[in-house]
Write a protein that holds these residues in place. Structure first.
Motif, PDB file in Angstrom:
ATOM      1  N   GLN A  93      35.259  36.695  30.097  1.00  0.00           N
ATOM      2  CA  GLN A  93      36.692  36.973  30.150  1.00  0.00           C
ATOM      3  C   GLN A  93      36.981  38.332  30.791  1.00  0.00           C
ATOM      4  N   PHE A  94      36.117  39.320  30.553  1.00  0.00           N
ATOM      5  CA  PHE A  94      36.302  40.610  31.213  1.00  0.00           C
ATOM      6  C   PHE A  94      36.172  40.446  32.727  1.00  0.00           C
ATOM      7  N   LEU A  95      35.170  39.711  33.162  1.00  0.00           N
ATOM      8  CA  LEU A  95      34.972  39.517  34.602  1.00  0.00           C
ATOM      9  C   LEU A  95      36.189  38.846  35.231  1.00  0.00           C
ATOM     10  N   ALA A  96      36.759  37.872  34.541  1.00  0.00           N
ATOM     11  CA  ALA A  96      37.957  37.210  35.063  1.00  0.00           C
ATOM     12  C   ALA A  96      39.114  38.200  35.183  1.00  0.00           C
ATOM     13  N   LEU A  97      39.273  39.059  34.186  1.00  0.00           N
ATOM     14  CA  LEU A  97      40.329  40.082  34.238  1.00  0.00           C
ATOM     15  C   LEU A  97      40.075  41.071  35.373  1.00  0.00           C
ATOM     16  N   LEU A  98      38.820  41.465  35.531  1.00  0.00           N
ATOM     17  CA  LEU A  98      38.480  42.409  36.597  1.00  0.00           C
ATOM     18  C   LEU A  98      38.775  41.797  37.963  1.00  0.00           C
ATOM     19  N   GLU A  99      38.430  40.541  38.131  1.00  0.00           N
ATOM     20  CA  GLU A  99      38.706  39.877  39.410  1.00  0.00           C
ATOM     21  C   GLU A  99      40.213  39.812  39.669  1.00  0.00           C
ATOM     22  N   ARG A 100      40.995  39.569  38.620  1.00  0.00           N
ATOM     23  CA  ARG A 100      42.447  39.549  38.773  1.00  0.00           C
ATOM     24  C   ARG A 100      42.968  40.939  39.137  1.00  0.00           C
ATOM     25  N   ALA A 101      42.418  41.961  38.498  1.00  0.00           N
ATOM     26  CA  ALA A 101      42.838  43.332  38.797  1.00  0.00           C
ATOM     27  C   ALA A 101      42.550  43.678  40.257  1.00  0.00           C
ATOM     28  N   ILE A 102      41.377  43.283  40.730  1.00  0.00           N
ATOM     29  CA  ILE A 102      41.004  43.544  42.123  1.00  0.00           C
ATOM     30  C   ILE A 102      41.944  42.811  43.074  1.00  0.00           C
ATOM     31  N   SER A 103      42.285  41.583  42.746  1.00  0.00           N
ATOM     32  CA  SER A 103      43.213  40.816  43.578  1.00  0.00           C
ATOM     33  C   SER A 103      44.580  41.494  43.638  1.00  0.00           C
ATOM     34  N   LEU A 104      45.032  42.011  42.517  1.00  0.00           N
ATOM     35  CA  LEU A 104      46.338  42.677  42.468  1.00  0.00           C
ATOM     36  C   LEU A 104      46.323  43.992  43.241  1.00  0.00           C
ATOM     37  N   ALA A 105      45.152  44.654  43.271  1.00  0.00           N
ATOM     38  CA  ALA A 105      45.038  45.926  43.990  1.00  0.00           C
ATOM     39  C   ALA A 105      44.703  45.721  45.470  1.00  0.00           C
ATOM     40  N   ASP A 107      41.814  45.723  46.724  1.00  0.00           N
ATOM     41  CA  ASP A 107      40.588  46.446  47.059  1.00  0.00           C
ATOM     42  C   ASP A 107      39.976  46.898  45.737  1.00  0.00           C
ATOM     43  N   ALA A 108      38.706  46.580  45.520  1.00  0.00           N
ATOM     44  CA  ALA A 108      38.041  46.951  44.260  1.00  0.00           C
ATOM     45  C   ALA A 108      38.048  48.449  44.021  1.00  0.00           C
ATOM     46  N   ARG A 109      38.057  49.212  45.101  1.00  0.00           N
ATOM     47  CA  ARG A 109      38.015  50.673  44.952  1.00  0.00           C
ATOM     48  C   ARG A 109      39.323  51.238  44.402  1.00  0.00           C
ATOM     49  N   ARG A 110      40.360  50.427  44.350  1.00  0.00           N
ATOM     50  CA  ARG A 110      41.635  50.870  43.770  1.00  0.00           C
ATOM     51  C   ARG A 110      41.779  50.446  42.308  1.00  0.00           C
ATOM     52  N   VAL A 111      40.693  49.917  41.754  1.00  0.00           N
ATOM     53  CA  VAL A 111      40.676  49.513  40.344  1.00  0.00           C
ATOM     54  C   VAL A 111      39.810  50.492  39.553  1.00  0.00           C
ATOM     55  N   VAL A 112      40.365  51.001  38.472  1.00  0.00           N
ATOM     56  CA  VAL A 112      39.657  51.939  37.602  1.00  0.00           C
ATOM     57  C   VAL A 112      39.511  51.293  36.225  1.00  0.00           C
ATOM     58  N   VAL A 113      38.274  51.050  35.827  1.00  0.00           N
ATOM     59  CA  VAL A 113      37.999  50.505  34.500  1.00  0.00           C
ATOM     60  C   VAL A 113      37.642  51.666  33.580  1.00  0.00           C
ATOM     61  N   ASP A 146      28.479  47.136  33.769  1.00  0.00           N
ATOM     62  CA  ASP A 146      27.673  46.321  34.679  1.00  0.00           C
ATOM     63  C   ASP A 146      28.561  45.537  35.639  1.00  0.00           C
ATOM     64  N   GLU A 147      29.558  44.868  35.095  1.00  0.00           N
ATOM     65  CA  GLU A 147      30.428  44.055  35.939  1.00  0.00           C
ATOM     66  C   GLU A 147      31.290  44.913  36.860  1.00  0.00           C
ATOM     67  N   THR A 148      31.722  46.072  36.381  1.00  0.00           N
ATOM     68  CA  THR A 148      32.528  46.980  37.207  1.00  0.00           C
ATOM     69  C   THR A 148      31.740  47.456  38.419  1.00  0.00           C
ATOM     70  N   HIS A 149      30.507  47.864  38.197  1.00  0.00           N
ATOM     71  CA  HIS A 149      29.690  48.349  39.306  1.00  0.00           C
ATOM     72  C   HIS A 149      29.312  47.216  40.250  1.00  0.00           C
ATOM     73  N   ARG A 150      29.066  46.057  39.705  1.00  0.00           N
ATOM     74  CA  ARG A 150      28.728  44.909  40.554  1.00  0.00           C
ATOM     75  C   ARG A 150      29.891  44.560  41.487  1.00  0.00           C
ATOM     76  N   ALA A 151      31.102  44.798  41.002  1.00  0.00           N
ATOM     77  CA  ALA A 151      32.299  44.483  41.794  1.00  0.00           C
ATOM     78  C   ALA A 151      32.721  45.633  42.710  1.00  0.00           C
ATOM     79  N   PHE A 152      32.039  46.790  42.610  1.00  0.00           N
ATOM     80  CA  PHE A 152      32.363  47.989  43.397  1.00  0.00           C
ATOM     81  C   PHE A 152      33.715  48.597  43.012  1.00  0.00           C
ATOM     82  N   ALA A 153      34.123  48.371  41.766  1.00  0.00           N
ATOM     83  CA  ALA A 153      35.291  49.065  41.232  1.00  0.00           C
ATOM     84  C   ALA A 153      34.831  50.397  40.631  1.00  0.00           C
ATOM     85  N   ARG A 154      35.775  51.149  40.100  1.00  0.00           N
ATOM     86  CA  ARG A 154      35.469  52.487  39.575  1.00  0.00           C
ATOM     87  C   ARG A 154      35.386  52.453  38.045  1.00  0.00           C
TER      88      ARG A 154
END
Length: 202
Positions: A93-105, A107-113, A146-154
């Motif tokens: 469920q976290f990964l799904a939320l992270l993917e949604r956050a990246i889609s809304l931004a 760019d993964a680099r504009r997402v801060v976890v 782990d999932e944040t780094h795999r996605a190249f988010a912050r």
């Protein structure tokens, strides 16, 4: 060009249970960004005390969010841990939320976890197994990291700040569980560099 839009996703720690609106860390972050000449809009906060990952997802569905955010923050999971939900479910469920956050931004680099703080150090946890709480929080944070780094988010770790603050004077609100505006100010300083870098990706 208009100032970048800011979306803050989470639970009680993002809505700032027990603190004035200006004391919430997303509000403090905007003030700090403005102080260092980084333009950003006031945050849209989608967060409610008690939410788990699936409840946040449902709220995002209801909110009808559209892409275009220059900064998205995500801090979720403490209530999964508190309710005894599984780590496997959290990862999914976290990964799904992270993917949604990246889609809304966009760019993964504009997402801060932001990491989950350790509520086991608070007076609310008196009589509970504090070591077990810390171990479980660390496990949930390892998944998110782990999932944040795999996605190249912050990734920003505030768990250590929460543990150092503990139950010391002025660091919690009256419920003995949630951080005070003063503790959120410490979080804000930790989050500020990642937020600046995220907005710089625009």
């Amino acid at each position: 060009m208009p100032a970048p839009a800011f979306l803050a996703l989470g639970d009680s720690y993002t809505i700032g249970e027990g603190v004035p609106e200006a004391g919430r860390w997303p509000m403090q972050l905007v003030a700090r960004l403005h102080a260092v000449q980084v333009d950003v809009q006031a945050p849209r906060i989608i967060a409610t005390t008690g939410w788990t990952t699936d409840e946040l997802s449902a709220a995002m569905d209801a909110a009808g969010l559209k892409p275009g955010y220059g900064l998205v923050t995500l801090l979720i999971g403490v209530n999964n841990q508190y309710r005894g939900r599984s780590q496997a479910e959290y990862r999914e469920q976290f990964l799904a939320l992270l993917e949604r956050a990246i889609s809304l931004a966009g760019d993964a680099r504009r997402v801060v976890v932001v990491s989950i703080p350790d509520w086991g150090v608070t007076r609310f946890a008196e009589g509970r197994d504090r070591a077990a709480i810390a171990h479980e929080i660390d496990a949930f944070n390892a998944i998110a990291h782990d999932e944040t780094h795999r996605a190249f988010a912050r990734w920003v770790d505030v768990t250590g700040i929460s543990r150092r603050a503990g139950d010391t004077e002025g660091m919690l609100v009256d419920d003995g569980l949630h951080p005070s505006a003063a503790q959120y100010a410490l979080w804000t300083e930790a989050i500020l560099p990642a937020a600046k870098a995220a907005i710089a990706e625009l």
